[in-house]
Design a protein around this motif. Structure first.
Motif, PDB file in Angstrom:
ATOM      1  N   GLY A  75       0.780  -1.225   0.000  1.00 29.50           N
ATOM      2  CA  GLY A  75       0.000   0.000   0.000  1.00 29.50           C
ATOM      3  C   GLY A  75       0.812   1.275   0.000  1.00 29.50           C
ATOM      4  O   GLY A  75       0.246   2.371   0.161  1.00 29.50           O
ATOM      5  N   GLU A  76       2.133   1.177  -0.181  1.00 31.17           N
ATOM      6  CA  GLU A  76       2.970   2.375  -0.213  1.00 31.17           C
ATOM      7  C   GLU A  76       2.594   3.246  -1.411  1.00 31.17           C
ATOM      8  O   GLU A  76       2.242   2.754  -2.481  1.00 31.17           O
ATOM      9  N   VAL A  77       2.696   4.562  -1.212  1.00 26.19           N
ATOM     10  CA  VAL A  77       2.333   5.513  -2.264  1.00 26.19           C
ATOM     11  C   VAL A  77       3.297   5.386  -3.442  1.00 26.19           C
ATOM     12  O   VAL A  77       4.513   5.300  -3.272  1.00 26.19           O
ATOM     13  N   GLN A  78       2.750   5.359  -4.634  1.00 24.05           N
ATOM     14  CA  GLN A  78       3.550   5.346  -5.858  1.00 24.05           C
ATOM     15  C   GLN A  78       3.693   6.783  -6.351  1.00 24.05           C
ATOM     16  O   GLN A  78       2.708   7.431  -6.691  1.00 24.05           O
ATOM     17  N   SER A  79       4.901   7.289  -6.353  1.00 19.95           N
ATOM     18  CA  SER A  79       5.153   8.666  -6.778  1.00 19.95           C
ATOM     19  C   SER A  79       5.674   8.672  -8.211  1.00 19.95           C
ATOM     20  O   SER A  79       6.483   7.829  -8.592  1.00 19.95           O
ATOM     21  N   ALA A  80       5.207   9.629  -8.992  1.00 25.21           N
ATOM     22  CA  ALA A  80       5.671   9.784 -10.372  1.00 25.21           C
ATOM     23  C   ALA A  80       6.553  11.025 -10.452  1.00 25.21           C
ATOM     24  O   ALA A  80       6.208  12.080  -9.928  1.00 25.21           O
ATOM     25  N   TYR A  81       7.718  10.879 -11.081  1.00 27.27           N
ATOM     26  CA  TYR A  81       8.622  12.008 -11.261  1.00 27.27           C
ATOM     27  C   TYR A  81       9.606  11.658 -12.376  1.00 27.27           C
ATOM     28  O   TYR A  81       9.831  10.477 -12.665  1.00 27.27           O
ATOM     29  N   PRO A  82      10.189  12.665 -13.038  1.00 20.89           N
ATOM     30  CA  PRO A  82      11.186  12.383 -14.074  1.00 20.89           C
ATOM     31  C   PRO A  82      12.359  11.587 -13.508  1.00 20.89           C
ATOM     32  O   PRO A  82      12.729  11.736 -12.345  1.00 20.89           O
ATOM     33  N   LYS A  83      12.922  10.710 -14.311  1.00 20.21           N
ATOM     34  CA  LYS A  83      14.029   9.827 -13.930  1.00 20.21           C
ATOM     35  C   LYS A  83      13.584   8.760 -12.925  1.00 20.21           C
ATOM     36  O   LYS A  83      14.388   8.229 -12.157  1.00 20.21           O
ATOM     37  N   LYS A  84      12.315   8.425 -12.944  1.00 21.85           N
ATOM     38  CA  LYS A  84      11.790   7.382 -12.066  1.00 21.85           C
ATOM     39  C   LYS A  84      12.571   6.084 -12.244  1.00 21.85           C
ATOM     40  O   LYS A  84      12.775   5.615 -13.364  1.00 21.85           O
ATOM     41  N   ASN A  85      13.040   5.511 -11.157  1.00 25.57           N
ATOM     42  CA  ASN A  85      13.777   4.244 -11.084  1.00 25.57           C
ATOM     43  C   ASN A  85      15.237   4.342 -11.546  1.00 25.57           C
ATOM     44  O   ASN A  85      15.959   3.347 -11.463  1.00 25.57           O
ATOM     45  N   TRP A  86      15.683   5.502 -11.992  1.00 25.18           N
ATOM     46  CA  TRP A  86      17.087   5.612 -12.412  1.00 25.18           C
ATOM     47  C   TRP A  86      18.032   5.300 -11.256  1.00 25.18           C
ATOM     48  O   TRP A  86      19.074   4.681 -11.454  1.00 25.18           O
ATOM     49  N   SER A  87      17.689   5.725 -10.059  1.00 22.74           N
ATOM     50  CA  SER A  87      18.587   5.564  -8.910  1.00 22.74           C
ATOM     51  C   SER A  87      18.493   4.193  -8.253  1.00 22.74           C
ATOM     52  O   SER A  87      19.172   3.944  -7.251  1.00 22.74           O
ATOM     53  N   ALA A 129      18.418  17.563   1.556  1.00 23.28           N
ATOM     54  CA  ALA A 129      17.902  17.708   0.196  1.00 23.28           C
ATOM     55  C   ALA A 129      16.543  17.025   0.066  1.00 23.28           C
ATOM     56  O   ALA A 129      16.241  16.052   0.766  1.00 23.28           O
ATOM     57  N   SER A 130      15.736  17.519  -0.837  1.00 20.00           N
ATOM     58  CA  SER A 130      14.436  16.886  -1.063  1.00 20.00           C
ATOM     59  C   SER A 130      14.621  15.571  -1.805  1.00 20.00           C
ATOM     60  O   SER A 130      15.652  15.324  -2.442  1.00 20.00           O
ATOM     61  N   GLY A 131      13.598  14.731  -1.730  1.00 21.22           N
ATOM     62  CA  GLY A 131      13.641  13.468  -2.449  1.00 21.22           C
ATOM     63  C   GLY A 131      13.829  13.667  -3.941  1.00 21.22           C
ATOM     64  O   GLY A 131      14.595  12.949  -4.588  1.00 21.22           O
ATOM     65  N   LEU A 132      13.145  14.657  -4.502  1.00 18.05           N
ATOM     66  CA  LEU A 132      13.275  14.911  -5.937  1.00 18.05           C
ATOM     67  C   LEU A 132      14.672  15.392  -6.291  1.00 18.05           C
ATOM     68  O   LEU A 132      15.224  15.020  -7.332  1.00 18.05           O
ATOM     69  N   GLU A 133      15.268  16.222  -5.454  1.00 22.72           N
ATOM     70  CA  GLU A 133      16.629  16.688  -5.711  1.00 22.72           C
ATOM     71  C   GLU A 133      17.607  15.519  -5.746  1.00 22.72           C
ATOM     72  O   GLU A 133      18.529  15.477  -6.569  1.00 22.72           O
ATOM     73  N   LEU A 134      17.405  14.553  -4.864  1.00 18.21           N
ATOM     74  CA  LEU A 134      18.301  13.400  -4.802  1.00 18.21           C
ATOM     75  C   LEU A 134      18.059  12.451  -5.967  1.00 18.21           C
ATOM     76  O   LEU A 134      18.989  12.109  -6.702  1.00 18.21           O
ATOM     77  N   HIS A 135      16.823  12.034  -6.143  1.00 20.24           N
ATOM     78  CA  HIS A 135      16.525  11.016  -7.145  1.00 20.24           C
ATOM     79  C   HIS A 135      16.578  11.541  -8.576  1.00 20.24           C
ATOM     80  O   HIS A 135      16.708  10.747  -9.514  1.00 20.24           O
ATOM     81  N   ARG A 136      16.514  12.842  -8.745  1.00 24.81           N
ATOM     82  CA  ARG A 136      16.636  13.429 -10.088  1.00 24.81           C
ATOM     83  C   ARG A 136      18.054  13.932 -10.360  1.00 24.81           C
ATOM     84  O   ARG A 136      18.297  14.610 -11.327  1.00 24.81           O
TER      85      ARG A 136
END
Length: 236
Positions: free
Chosen positions: A120-132, A153-160
């Motif tokens: 049930g974890e939230v699925q987040s959509a963002y550019p570069k999804k799964n790259w990391s 840093a924000s999650g998006l800053e890290l994962h993008r």
């Protein structure tokens, strides 16, 4: 003798069995010595004090970015999520290191349509999804990833990969090294070479170690159970 290949695996206590099966699959196929380290958040002490983010689906969402720090910002290392299964020699991935880049990864174009994934974890959509989720890290060129930066840093800053100078520092790996099970098409069980199928399976939506996802990936789920049974086998 070759120095062991440093491999860091994101660890979540809910996926302990997945971690153990992945580790066994790495060892069973490897032609090189491996130094495998599960990144357990509770063992990092002052190096990781970040409070859990509401959008954080695993315990290693952010700890993965501490790999260059743990390596002393020297040499290369591999990071991979624990919800994977290796089907071939990881030495073939290690051989793809390219000093032109700070990071190399499979550059998916994954735009999830579901709103939830495993447990049930939230699925987040963002550019570069799964790259990391699978990275070859040139640690000397990842000095921006200090514990202080990873903490704030924000999650998006890290994962993008905003901690890099630009996307020119990100090298592309063959898609066979991070196949998203039940997201990307195929393959059949047993297809495990660069020519005939993925080298590394990734159950990003939830794997067969979860009761509700036992059939995730169809024949690939059976392949995972076979790998688990091989890892548990007792020899006379």
């Amino acid at each position: 003798m070759s120095r062991p290949v440093p491999i860091f695996i994101g660890y979540d206590p809910r996926e302990r069995v997945a971690t153990n099966v992945l580790i066994d699959s790495l060892y069973q196929h490897s032609s090189l010595p491996l130094a495998i380290t599960p990144i357990v958040a509770e063992q990092l002490g002052e190096q990781h004090r970040r409070a859990r983010d509401p959008k954080q689906s695993t315990a290693f969402s952010f700890t993965r970015f501490l790999v260059p720090h743990l390596m002393g910002y020297e040499g290369w290392a591999i990071f991979m999520d624990c919800d994977m299964l290796c089907r071939t020699d990881i030495a073939a991935l290690w051989a793809l290191r390219d000093d032109r880049f700070a990071v190399q990864c499979v550059q998916h174009d994954h735009v999830p349509t579901e709103t939830a994934k495993f447990l049930g974890e939230v699925q987040s959509a963002y550019p570069k999804k799964n790259w990391s989720s699978l990275m070859l890290l040139n640690c000397a060129r990842c000095t921006a990833l200090t514990p202080a930066y990873v903490e704030t840093a924000s999650g998006l800053e890290l994962h993008r990969f905003h901690w890099l100078a630009g996307d020119h520092e990100i090298g592309a790996l063959p898609t066979a090294w991070n196949h998203l099970v039940a997201v990307q098409a195929g393959p059949e069980a047993g297809e495990g070479s660069e020519q005939t199928g993925p080298n590394l399976l990734h159950w990003t939506l939830g794997g067969p170690w979860f009761r509700q996802d036992r059939a995730m990936g169809g024949p690939l789920a059976a392949e995972w159970f076979g790998a688990r049974d091989d890892a548990m086998a007792l020899w006379d």
